[in-house]
Scaffold this motif. Structure first.
Motif, PDB file in Angstrom:
ATOM      1  N   LEU A 151      48.589 -33.114   1.321  1.00  0.00           N
ATOM      2  CA  LEU A 151      49.230 -31.892   1.809  1.00  0.00           C
ATOM      3  C   LEU A 151      50.452 -32.244   2.647  1.00  0.00           C
ATOM      4  N   THR A 152      51.450 -31.365   2.607  1.00  0.00           N
ATOM      5  CA  THR A 152      52.573 -31.508   3.525  1.00  0.00           C
ATOM      6  C   THR A 152      52.104 -31.035   4.909  1.00  0.00           C
ATOM      7  N   ALA A 153      52.909 -31.297   5.929  1.00  0.00           N
ATOM      8  CA  ALA A 153      52.528 -30.881   7.286  1.00  0.00           C
ATOM      9  C   ALA A 153      52.331 -29.364   7.359  1.00  0.00           C
ATOM     10  N   LYS A 154      53.197 -28.609   6.692  1.00  0.00           N
ATOM     11  CA  LYS A 154      53.084 -27.149   6.712  1.00  0.00           C
ATOM     12  C   LYS A 154      51.830 -26.690   5.970  1.00  0.00           C
ATOM     13  N   GLU A 155      51.561 -27.300   4.835  1.00  0.00           N
ATOM     14  CA  GLU A 155      50.368 -26.930   4.075  1.00  0.00           C
ATOM     15  C   GLU A 155      49.112 -27.219   4.889  1.00  0.00           C
ATOM     16  N   PHE A 156      49.143 -28.337   5.598  1.00  0.00           N
ATOM     17  CA  PHE A 156      47.991 -28.692   6.431  1.00  0.00           C
ATOM     18  C   PHE A 156      47.805 -27.651   7.542  1.00  0.00           C
ATOM     19  N   ALA A 157      48.895 -27.288   8.183  1.00  0.00           N
ATOM     20  CA  ALA A 157      48.828 -26.291   9.263  1.00  0.00           C
ATOM     21  C   ALA A 157      48.344 -24.944   8.736  1.00  0.00           C
ATOM     22  N   LEU A 158      48.814 -24.594   7.553  1.00  0.00           N
ATOM     23  CA  LEU A 158      48.415 -23.333   6.926  1.00  0.00           C
ATOM     24  C   LEU A 158      46.910 -23.340   6.626  1.00  0.00           C
ATOM     25  N   LEU A 159      46.454 -24.448   6.063  1.00  0.00           N
ATOM     26  CA  LEU A 159      45.032 -24.555   5.726  1.00  0.00           C
ATOM     27  C   LEU A 159      44.179 -24.554   7.001  1.00  0.00           C
ATOM     28  N   GLU A 160      44.660 -25.233   8.031  1.00  0.00           N
ATOM     29  CA  GLU A 160      43.917 -25.266   9.299  1.00  0.00           C
ATOM     30  C   GLU A 160      43.777 -23.849   9.868  1.00  0.00           C
ATOM     31  N   LEU A 161      44.864 -23.093   9.833  1.00  0.00           N
ATOM     32  CA  LEU A 161      44.817 -21.711  10.332  1.00  0.00           C
ATOM     33  C   LEU A 161      43.819 -20.875   9.524  1.00  0.00           C
ATOM     34  N   LEU A 162      43.882 -20.994   8.192  1.00  0.00           N
ATOM     35  CA  LEU A 162      42.977 -20.211   7.335  1.00  0.00           C
ATOM     36  C   LEU A 162      41.517 -20.583   7.599  1.00  0.00           C
ATOM     37  N   ILE A 163      41.260 -21.873   7.811  1.00  0.00           N
ATOM     38  CA  ILE A 163      39.870 -22.300   8.047  1.00  0.00           C
ATOM     39  C   ILE A 163      39.388 -21.831   9.414  1.00  0.00           C
ATOM     40  N   ARG A 164      40.244 -21.985  10.438  1.00  0.00           N
ATOM     41  CA  ARG A 164      39.826 -21.577  11.780  1.00  0.00           C
ATOM     42  C   ARG A 164      39.517 -20.080  11.842  1.00  0.00           C
ATOM     43  N   ARG A 165      40.174 -19.320  10.992  1.00  0.00           N
ATOM     44  CA  ARG A 165      39.953 -17.872  11.024  1.00  0.00           C
ATOM     45  C   ARG A 165      39.341 -17.403   9.726  1.00  0.00           C
ATOM     46  N   GLN A 166      38.478 -18.226   9.143  1.00  0.00           N
ATOM     47  CA  GLN A 166      37.904 -17.892   7.839  1.00  0.00           C
ATOM     48  C   GLN A 166      37.178 -16.552   7.882  1.00  0.00           C
ATOM     49  N   GLY A 167      37.284 -15.830   6.773  1.00  0.00           N
ATOM     50  CA  GLY A 167      36.651 -14.524   6.672  1.00  0.00           C
ATOM     51  C   GLY A 167      37.537 -13.409   7.204  1.00  0.00           C
ATOM     52  N   GLU A 168      38.636 -13.799   7.831  1.00  0.00           N
ATOM     53  CA  GLU A 168      39.537 -12.819   8.436  1.00  0.00           C
ATOM     54  C   GLU A 168      40.772 -12.711   7.530  1.00  0.00           C
ATOM     55  N   VAL A 169      41.157 -11.501   7.195  1.00  0.00           N
ATOM     56  CA  VAL A 169      42.357 -11.348   6.370  1.00  0.00           C
ATOM     57  C   VAL A 169      43.577 -11.519   7.268  1.00  0.00           C
ATOM     58  N   LEU A 170      44.393 -12.531   6.957  1.00  0.00           N
ATOM     59  CA  LEU A 170      45.547 -12.827   7.805  1.00  0.00           C
ATOM     60  C   LEU A 170      46.809 -12.242   7.185  1.00  0.00           C
ATOM     61  N   PRO A 171      47.455 -11.329   7.886  1.00  0.00           N
ATOM     62  CA  PRO A 171      48.709 -10.784   7.362  1.00  0.00           C
ATOM     63  C   PRO A 171      49.797 -11.852   7.319  1.00  0.00           C
ATOM     64  N   ARG A 172      50.742 -11.661   6.409  1.00  0.00           N
ATOM     65  CA  ARG A 172      51.845 -12.629   6.286  1.00  0.00           C
ATOM     66  C   ARG A 172      52.587 -12.800   7.618  1.00  0.00           C
ATOM     67  N   SER A 173      52.702 -11.714   8.367  1.00  0.00           N
ATOM     68  CA  SER A 173      53.446 -11.795   9.634  1.00  0.00           C
ATOM     69  C   SER A 173      52.755 -12.751  10.606  1.00  0.00           C
ATOM     70  N   LEU A 174      51.424 -12.742  10.617  1.00  0.00           N
ATOM     71  CA  LEU A 174      50.700 -13.649  11.518  1.00  0.00           C
ATOM     72  C   LEU A 174      50.849 -15.091  11.045  1.00  0.00           C
ATOM     73  N   ILE A 175      50.724 -15.291   9.733  1.00  0.00           N
ATOM     74  CA  ILE A 175      50.875 -16.644   9.185  1.00  0.00           C
ATOM     75  C   ILE A 175      52.273 -17.164   9.498  1.00  0.00           C
ATOM     76  N   ALA A 176      53.270 -16.296   9.353  1.00  0.00           N
ATOM     77  CA  ALA A 176      54.656 -16.709   9.610  1.00  0.00           C
ATOM     78  C   ALA A 176      54.833 -17.156  11.045  1.00  0.00           C
ATOM     79  N   SER A 177      54.266 -16.423  11.990  1.00  0.00           N
ATOM     80  CA  SER A 177      54.486 -16.771  13.391  1.00  0.00           C
ATOM     81  C   SER A 177      53.674 -17.998  13.796  1.00  0.00           C
ATOM     82  N   GLN A 178      52.506 -18.186  13.204  1.00  0.00           N
ATOM     83  CA  GLN A 178      51.656 -19.309  13.607  1.00  0.00           C
ATOM     84  C   GLN A 178      52.016 -20.617  12.915  1.00  0.00           C
ATOM     85  N   VAL A 179      52.490 -20.537  11.689  1.00  0.00           N
ATOM     86  CA  VAL A 179      52.733 -21.770  10.939  1.00  0.00           C
ATOM     87  C   VAL A 179      54.222 -22.095  10.818  1.00  0.00           C
ATOM     88  N   TRP A 180      55.052 -21.064  10.693  1.00  0.00           N
ATOM     89  CA  TRP A 180      56.490 -21.322  10.521  1.00  0.00           C
ATOM     90  C   TRP A 180      57.297 -21.013  11.775  1.00  0.00           C
TER      91      TRP A 180
END
Ligand code: CA
Length: 227
Positions: A151-180
């Motif tokens: 994984l690239t660093a961004k992909e890793f960060a994205l996957l980490e966020l998804l796993i930490r908040r598993q079961g929770e639907v994450l809006p694109r806006s939240l993903i954008a602010s947390q990962v990018w």
């Protein structure tokens, strides 16, 4: 994971920002106490690295404000003087750990990771696990069914966020602010592209799909979900 670095010495600040970004964190850098204070009080961070000697508002006052506002974010302070008084003062004001300048980046990274674990991460260990997917946070490695996924660093960060908040639907806006570290602009498809790449790497060829699209809402990582 999003970190704030408050450091007025340009070289050190840039060095920290670059190193921490390469280690997979999203980093905001404030180059004076006023900006640092403002960001610490208004934005959500997983950890703050705070230089004590700042030209305007010093680090002590920033720690005080953060704690008086009831924020429990871990704070690692940097001090130029190896004096007992400084260390005691910082810890008494509510900092969680300190480093004396000059320090090795590897030591800073170890302290940061240790504080993040203490700060209520879901597992006490250095790894996150969902079904047969494992994320080794200290070695920045992902494996599925024992096979390494590159994984690239961004992909890793994205996957980490998804796993930490598993079961929770994450809006694109939240993903954008947390990962990018950016405000979500609906014209950009950077998140959808990154999700597609991540899925191709970790879900393709497996019966159990982990990443799911929730139409009109965002993305979720979940084991038992039918699309
Ligand atoms: Ca300084």
């Amino acid at each position: 994971m999003k970190l704030l670095v408050v450091e007025d010495e340009g070289k050190i600040g840039e060095y920290l920002r670059q190193g921490l970004t390469e280690a997979g964190f999203v980093v905001d850098l404030a180059q004076n106490g006023l900006d640092g204070h403002h960001l610490a009080m208004t934005e959500a961070y997983d950890l703050i690295i705070l230089d004590v000697m700042l030209p305007d508002i010093d680090g002590w006052r920033i720690i005080q404000s953060i704690r008086q506002a009831g924020k429990e974010v871990p704070v690692l302070f940097l001090t130029a003087r190896d004096s007992v008084e400084d260390r005691v003062k910082g810890l008494e004001l509510g900092a969680d750990d300190y480093l004396t300048k000059p320090f090795a980046f590897s030591e800073l990274l170890a302290r940061v990771r240790s504080l993040l674990r203490r700060g209520g991460a879901p597992t006490p260990m250095d790894r996150l696990q969902v079904a047969d997917l494992t994320l080794d946070l200290s070695r920045r490695r992902a494996t599925r069914a024992g096979a390494r996924i590159n994984l690239t660093a961004k992909e890793f960060a994205l996957l980490e966020l998804l796993i930490r908040r598993q079961g929770e639907v994450l809006p694109r806006s939240l993903i954008a602010s947390q990962v990018w570290d950016m405000n979500f602009d609906s014209d950009t498809n950077v998140i959808d592209v990154a999700i597609r790449r991540l899925r191709a790497k970790m879900d393709e060829g497996f019966d159990i799909k982990l990443i799911h699209t929730v139409r009109g809402m965002g993305y979720v990582l979940e084991v038992d979900r039918c699309d």
